[in-house]
Scaffold this active site. Structure first.
Site, PDB file in Angstrom:
ATOM      1  CD  GLN A 115      13.539  -8.677  17.464  1.00  0.00           C
ATOM      2  OE1 GLN A 115      12.430  -8.954  17.893  1.00  0.00           O
ATOM      3  NE2 GLN A 115      14.172  -7.596  17.823  1.00  0.00           N
ATOM      4  CD  GLU A 152       9.506  -5.263  17.836  1.00  0.00           C
ATOM      5  OE1 GLU A 152       8.900  -6.214  18.365  1.00  0.00           O
ATOM      6  OE2 GLU A 152      10.740  -5.101  17.966  1.00  0.00           O
ATOM      7  CG  ASN A 153       6.609  -8.052  12.229  1.00  0.00           C
ATOM      8  OD1 ASN A 153       7.833  -8.054  12.310  1.00  0.00           O
ATOM      9  ND2 ASN A 153       5.876  -9.118  12.522  1.00  0.00           N
ATOM     10  CG  HIS A 174       6.547  -4.263  24.666  1.00  0.00           C
ATOM     11  ND1 HIS A 174       7.510  -4.008  25.610  1.00  0.00           N
ATOM     12  CD2 HIS A 174       7.190  -4.813  23.608  1.00  0.00           C
ATOM     13  CE1 HIS A 174       8.689  -4.393  25.135  1.00  0.00           C
ATOM     14  NE2 HIS A 174       8.516  -4.888  23.923  1.00  0.00           N
ATOM     15  CD  GLU A 175       5.087  -6.324  20.743  1.00  0.00           C
ATOM     16  OE1 GLU A 175       5.982  -5.934  19.979  1.00  0.00           O
ATOM     17  OE2 GLU A 175       5.305  -7.080  21.716  1.00  0.00           O
ATOM     18  CG  HIS A 204       8.993  -2.381  19.826  1.00  0.00           C
ATOM     19  ND1 HIS A 204      10.334  -2.180  20.053  1.00  0.00           N
ATOM     20  CD2 HIS A 204       8.657  -3.500  20.520  1.00  0.00           C
ATOM     21  CE1 HIS A 204      10.795  -3.144  20.854  1.00  0.00           C
ATOM     22  NE2 HIS A 204       9.792  -3.955  21.155  1.00  0.00           N
ATOM     23  CD  GLU A 234      12.437  -5.533  22.880  1.00  0.00           C
ATOM     24  OE1 GLU A 234      11.576  -4.903  23.530  1.00  0.00           O
ATOM     25  OE2 GLU A 234      12.188  -6.110  21.805  1.00  0.00           O
ATOM     26  CG  ASP A 289      16.914 -16.442  18.012  1.00  0.00           C
ATOM     27  OD1 ASP A 289      16.539 -15.266  18.177  1.00  0.00           O
ATOM     28  OD2 ASP A 289      16.785 -17.064  16.945  1.00  0.00           O
ATOM     29  CE1 TYR A 298      13.336  -8.378  25.735  1.00  0.00           C
ATOM     30  CE2 TYR A 298      11.254  -7.218  25.587  1.00  0.00           C
ATOM     31  CZ  TYR A 298      12.137  -8.136  25.074  1.00  0.00           C
ATOM     32  OH  TYR A 298      11.830  -8.807  23.917  1.00  0.00           O
ATOM     33  NE  ARG A 336       3.805 -14.356  25.481  1.00  0.00           N
ATOM     34  CZ  ARG A 336       3.108 -13.452  26.167  1.00  0.00           C
ATOM     35  NH1 ARG A 336       1.836 -13.693  26.465  1.00  0.00           N
ATOM     36  NH2 ARG A 336       3.662 -12.321  26.522  1.00  0.00           N
ATOM     37  CG  MET A 337       9.930 -19.363  22.824  1.00  0.00           C
ATOM     38  SD  MET A 337      11.628 -19.161  22.284  1.00  0.00           S
ATOM     39  CE  MET A 337      11.516 -17.562  21.530  1.00  0.00           C
ATOM     40  CE  LYS A 338       5.758 -12.992  30.417  1.00  0.00           C
ATOM     41  NZ  LYS A 338       4.789 -11.897  30.477  1.00  0.00           N
TER      42      LYS A 338
HETATM   43 ZN    ZN Z   1       9.864  -5.532  22.506  1.00  0.00          ZN
END
Ligand code: ZN
Length: 589
Positions: A130, A262-263, A286-287, A290, A309, A368, A376, A538-540
């Protein structure tokens, strides 16, 4: 010709690819996959083109199911879309086999040196497809409006395991290699194609789930995620039977750029969830959500990402409410609202009001680079508004019918609105849907979460809490998020001495605190900021911490020097996003 998606060359006048047979040999020394992808079409082709998405692939040969060579052209690579691979199909072709090699810098893949893993002995490889990176691993119609089933055989060093977002078939060891066979019978959108290769062990969590991680991490992970069965039960009570048979979790190395991905059948999660207090299981909620909202019914393309989302945030909060109670759900909703308001304010200040709409326009824009919490949390608030208008019982029946109607499909905002008007006549007008869908910012009168614990946190204000204050990490997180900034350095120093925020293992609390400290010029935290930025991917956490450094002239240079040292350890997606931010830093405070 009619393109389906601004981020794909897929064309709805051309044959539809419905399944993939994939064989790939994983070569760690060259950081490439040598692969063959057989794409099967929904029906025998007529003479004509088949346009596929690709990025960085070196094509060796293409043949059809009769063994004939298929003429093709590989166009020059375009910055966002990659290279159009155009095949000329003959009459009656049912499938094509493409032999190719991936690029060492394939955007979906991260190749880790042993030193970047917990064990330190074996290398590691994982994919993150993704939003539009599947094309750097497999040539296909890389749009969520096309789904495929797949069979795969991955050849890996025998000391390693290969896991896929699929059902396990067999592992065959011969000499120093192993072939791992996987099969995915449910059709999935290409962004959900996923695999990982490493030194991996597993523990059972429940009847339908186990957790995978590096051996030194797996027991802690099993403790952290022990509540899996009750969460699955909550999801099924809300949205109907779970369609993917298993829900396994893979704890990734620290460089994994997201909280979770969420694969299907194998959710990937960041190791920053291992907070040792089970406080981060909301990411698992959350995952898991999905599985219904996203994996079963997804957005037709990135312009409608909120349908993926926004629904999932709504479902996450509902599952949390069932498993942990309404008080905790209200705290989460309040934290989400803080983040949303902050993001909306920043986008408006930076002149990106268009990104605060639910329906976006992304032609020529890399999905991205515009990733944010807006789809979300504004999406969640819109759905919550509809729920409050019609009542929970009617809304829940509506949600189930929505998921049933579009099962294994993809939805545009227009299709969602039409369906909603049909099911709940008049509701869109009553809630002012256009303000939500195409308006900027958060509409006035948006629902606000309320609970006794939330009130108690809000009443703490911005006074220094007494030393014996006993809050959950979620409550601390919210309290820190609510602090004004800048706040005095004396206050930061007193807070730092009284509470162990700098040293806490809970990353949500830690990063919320570091952001307050950075915004306030409290430089005692700089070593910890640097430690986080050089050990976590982690980008967050990366994006706000780099932003915090860049916002002060005194620390802007430090941001650049840390990035120069840390970039090699970041995932390609995180690297690209941070590079863009460093090139165009926010205005200094
Ligand atoms: Zn999500």
């Amino acid at each position: 010709m009619a393109r389906l998606d601004p981020h794909s060359y897929a064309d709805d006048t051309q044959p539809k690819v419905v399944s993939l047979d994939w064989e790939a040999r994983v070569d760690f020394p060259s950081r490439t996959l040598e692969a063959a992808a057989t794409l099967t079409l929904a029906a025998a082709a007529k003479v004509g083109p088949l346009d596929l998405d690709s990025r960085g692939l070196e094509i060796t040969s293409i043949s059809d199911d009769r063994g004939d060579a298929v003429p093709f052209t590989l166009a020059a690579s375009e910055p966002i879309l990659g290279a159009r691979l155009s095949l000329s199909l003959g009459e009656g072709v049912r499938s094509v086999t493409i032999r190719y090699r991936t690029a060492p810098d394939a955007s979906a893949l991260q190749w880790l040196e042993p030193a970047q893993t917990a064990g330190g002995v074996q290398p590691y490889l994982f994919s993150q497809c993704q939003a539009i990176h599947a094309r750097s691993v497999v040539p296909l119609q890389d749009t969520p409006s096309r789904r495929i089933t797949y069979n795969a055989a991955l050849t890996v060093p025998a000391a390693l395991r290969a896991l896929m977002a699929a059902g396990f078939v067999a592992r065959e060891v011969s000499g120093d290699v192993a072939v791992e066979r996987w099969s995915m019978p449910q059709p999935l959108a290409p962004y959900l194609f996923a695999f990982a290769v490493g030194d991996l062990a597993s523990r059972e969590l429940g009847t339908r789930s186990r957790v995978w991680a590096e051996p030194s991490v797996v027991d802690g992970a099993a403790w952290e995620f022990a509540e899996m069965d009750s969460m699955l039960a909550a999801g099924e009570a809300l949205f109907g039977p779970y369609a993917w048979e298993r829900f396994d979790i893979l704890v990734m190395p620290p460089s994994f750029p997201f909280g979770g991905m969420e694969n299907p059948r194998l959710t990937f999660v960041t190791p920053t969830l291992l907070a040792k207090d089970r406080s981060q299981v909301r990411v698992i909620a959350h995952e898991l959500a999905h599985a219904w909202t996203g994996n079963l019914v997804t957005n037709a393309n990135a312009e409608h990402f909120w349908l993926n989302e926004g629904w999932t945030r709504y479902a996450e909060i509902r599952i949390t409410e069932m498993v942990e109670g309404p008080d905790v759900a209200a705290l989460l909703a309040a934290i989400c609202r803080r983040n949303l308001d902050e993001t909306v304010e920043r986008f408006l200040r930076e002149g990106h009001g268009g990104l605060t709409r639910l329906r976006t326009h992304l032609t020529g824009i890399d999905p991205d680079e515009v990733f944010s919490v807006v789809p979300y949390d504004k999406g969640e608030l819109f759905l919550r508004t509809i729920e409050l208008e019609v009542g929970r019982q009617r809304f829940d029946a509506f949600a189930k019918r929505y998921l049933d109607t579009f099962r294994f499909g993809a939805v545009t905002t227009e299709a969602f609105l039409a369906f909603t008007e049909g099911e709940l006549p008049g509701v869109l007008a009553r809630v002012g849907a256009p303000r939500w869908v195409d308006g900027e910012g958060v509409p006035e009168g948006a629902p606000v979460a309320r609970s006794a614990r939330l009130d108690a946190v809000e009443q703490m204000g911005d006074a220094l809490p007494p030393a014996d204050t006993d809050l959950s990490s979620t409550e601390w997180n919210l309290w820190l998020e609510r602090l004004p900034r800048p706040i005095s350095r004396e206050f930061c120093s007193a807070l730092d001495q009284r509470f162990p925020f700098t040293a806490t293992g809970n990353m949500e609390v830690k990063v919320a605190w570091l952001r307050v400290a950075l915004a306030s010029g409290y430089d005692a935290v700089l070593p910890e900021v640097e430690r986080v930025l050089t050990t976590v991917g982690r980008m967050k956490y990366l994006v706000p911490l780099y932003t915090g450094l860049l916002e002060r002239t005194e620390t802007a240079e430090l941001a650049r020097s840390i990035f120069a040292r840390a970039a090699a350890g970041y995932h390609p997606i995180a690297c690209a996003v941070l590079k863009a931010r460093l090139a165009k830093p926010p205005p200094p405070r």
